[in-house]
Design a protein around this motif. Structure first.
Motif, PDB file in Angstrom:
ATOM      1  N   UNK A  11     -27.508  -4.283 -14.733  1.00 54.65           N
ATOM      2  CA  UNK A  11     -28.838  -4.803 -14.455  1.00 54.65           C
ATOM      3  C   UNK A  11     -29.486  -5.310 -15.747  1.00 54.65           C
ATOM      4  N   UNK A  12     -30.247  -6.376 -15.646  1.00 54.30           N
ATOM      5  CA  UNK A  12     -31.047  -6.924 -16.753  1.00 54.30           C
ATOM      6  C   UNK A  12     -30.219  -7.485 -17.905  1.00 54.30           C
ATOM      7  N   UNK A  13     -28.916  -7.708 -17.685  1.00 57.75           N
ATOM      8  CA  UNK A  13     -28.085  -8.251 -18.761  1.00 57.75           C
ATOM      9  C   UNK A  13     -28.228  -9.771 -18.867  1.00 57.75           C
ATOM     10  N   UNK A  14     -28.786 -10.396 -17.827  1.00 54.02           N
ATOM     11  CA  UNK A  14     -28.996 -11.846 -17.862  1.00 54.02           C
ATOM     12  C   UNK A  14     -28.012 -12.646 -17.039  1.00 54.02           C
ATOM     13  N   UNK A 119     -16.974  -9.949 -17.042  1.00 56.07           N
ATOM     14  CA  UNK A 119     -18.031  -8.966 -17.240  1.00 56.07           C
ATOM     15  C   UNK A 119     -19.033  -9.514 -18.250  1.00 56.07           C
ATOM     16  N   UNK A 120     -20.315  -9.514 -17.894  1.00 50.45           N
ATOM     17  CA  UNK A 120     -21.373  -9.906 -18.825  1.00 50.45           C
ATOM     18  C   UNK A 120     -21.943  -8.615 -19.408  1.00 50.45           C
ATOM     19  N   UNK A 121     -21.854  -8.504 -20.734  1.00 49.08           N
ATOM     20  CA  UNK A 121     -22.275  -7.288 -21.428  1.00 49.08           C
ATOM     21  C   UNK A 121     -23.505  -7.555 -22.286  1.00 49.08           C
ATOM     22  N   UNK A 122     -24.350  -6.544 -22.463  1.00 52.47           N
ATOM     23  CA  UNK A 122     -25.471  -6.681 -23.390  1.00 52.47           C
ATOM     24  C   UNK A 122     -24.973  -6.502 -24.823  1.00 52.47           C
ATOM     25  N   UNK A 123     -25.744  -6.970 -25.799  1.00 53.22           N
ATOM     26  CA  UNK A 123     -25.338  -6.752 -27.186  1.00 53.22           C
ATOM     27  C   UNK A 123     -25.380  -5.271 -27.579  1.00 53.22           C
ATOM     28  N   UNK A 128     -30.351  -3.574 -23.621  1.00 56.51           N
ATOM     29  CA  UNK A 128     -30.351  -3.566 -22.159  1.00 56.51           C
ATOM     30  C   UNK A 128     -31.578  -2.821 -21.636  1.00 56.51           C
ATOM     31  N   UNK A 129     -31.877  -1.657 -22.204  1.00 56.00           N
ATOM     32  CA  UNK A 129     -33.044  -0.881 -21.791  1.00 56.00           C
ATOM     33  C   UNK A 129     -34.321  -1.687 -22.037  1.00 56.00           C
ATOM     34  N   UNK A 130     -34.412  -2.337 -23.186  1.00 50.53           N
ATOM     35  CA  UNK A 130     -35.587  -3.150 -23.510  1.00 50.53           C
ATOM     36  C   UNK A 130     -35.760  -4.272 -22.484  1.00 50.53           C
ATOM     37  N   UNK A 131     -34.667  -4.956 -22.127  1.00 47.65           N
ATOM     38  CA  UNK A 131     -34.751  -6.053 -21.159  1.00 47.65           C
ATOM     39  C   UNK A 131     -35.194  -5.554 -19.787  1.00 47.65           C
ATOM     40  N   UNK A 132     -34.631  -4.427 -19.356  1.00 42.92           N
ATOM     41  CA  UNK A 132     -34.998  -3.889 -18.047  1.00 42.92           C
ATOM     42  C   UNK A 132     -36.466  -3.502 -18.021  1.00 42.92           C
ATOM     43  N   UNK A 133     -36.928  -2.810 -19.054  1.00 44.50           N
ATOM     44  CA  UNK A 133     -38.337  -2.421 -19.105  1.00 44.50           C
ATOM     45  C   UNK A 133     -39.239  -3.643 -19.192  1.00 44.50           C
ATOM     46  N   UNK A 134     -38.793  -4.676 -19.909  1.00 44.83           N
ATOM     47  CA  UNK A 134     -39.575  -5.894 -20.077  1.00 44.83           C
ATOM     48  C   UNK A 134     -39.754  -6.692 -18.808  1.00 44.83           C
ATOM     49  N   UNK A 146     -31.238   2.385 -11.986  1.00 43.58           N
ATOM     50  CA  UNK A 146     -30.523   1.204 -12.472  1.00 43.58           C
ATOM     51  C   UNK A 146     -29.801   1.482 -13.800  1.00 43.58           C
ATOM     52  N   UNK A 147     -30.402   2.266 -14.660  1.00 44.66           N
ATOM     53  CA  UNK A 147     -29.750   2.589 -15.931  1.00 44.66           C
ATOM     54  C   UNK A 147     -28.536   3.487 -15.725  1.00 44.66           C
TER      55      UNK A 147
END
Length: 184
Positions: A11-14, A119-123, A128-134, A146-147
């Protein structure tokens, strides 16, 4: 016949942002529209973002073998890929992409092992947590669900043929574009 590209990631990886940018550059690419039992978020359109269906309609699709894959996601709602549109796109020779969850990936791998799995991975986990919260679209309990799912998905990255790290959108888009266009 074209090769199916199956895209997944936490989730939230883009994933959605990458797919939108890919389609803007290559409108010939066909992207499956999933069916879901979850309610639409603000701005989402039925038939474009998802096919929003009732639980009864989803049950009928499962019973009729009308879904290529389906799963319960984040412990609450069901998502699935309508089968026939995928087969039609591939038969027409169009580059075809599915954006699905890990359970769906595993189902498609069993039924269409010739697909290419990306697979799309976050850096990083922190990003990832920042993007989801944002995003601000989920309450705290939903974010935690989701986390937890994201932890499981990231542990399964080795099951995929390719990994695209979405650190820089343009770089990730270029990598995804190369993968999808070579799968023709």
């Amino acid at each position: 016949m074209a090769q199916l590209v199956v895209l997944a990631g936490p989730t939230a990886v883009g994933k959605g942002t990458l797919l939108k940018a890919l389609l803007d550059k290559h409108p010939e690419i066909w992207v499956s529209v999933s069916a879901t039992t979850r309610p639409a978020r603000p701005g989402e359109q039925d038939g474009e973002d998802y096919h929003f269906v009732t639980h009864e309609q989803f049950d009928a699709l499962v019973a009729e073998d009308g879904l290529l894959e389906w799963a319960v996601v984040h412990g609450s709602n069901r998502y699935g890929t309508p089968r026939q549109p995928v087969l039609d796109a591939l038969a027409a020779g169009r580059p075809a992409v599915l954006e699905i969850d890990l359970d769906g990936v595993r189902q498609v791998r069993r039924t269409m092992p010739e697909a290419l799995f990306v697979f799309v991975a976050p850096p990083s986990w922190e990003e990832l947590v920042r993007r989801l919260e944002g995003r601000g679209t989920e309450n705290e309990a939903e974010r935690e669900r989701r986390l937890e799912t994201a932890r499981q998905e990231m542990a399964a990255a080795e099951e995929f043929d390719e990994v695209v790290v979405n650190d820089d959108l343009d770089t990730a888009l270029g990598e995804l574009e190369d993968i999808v266009l070579q799968a023709r």
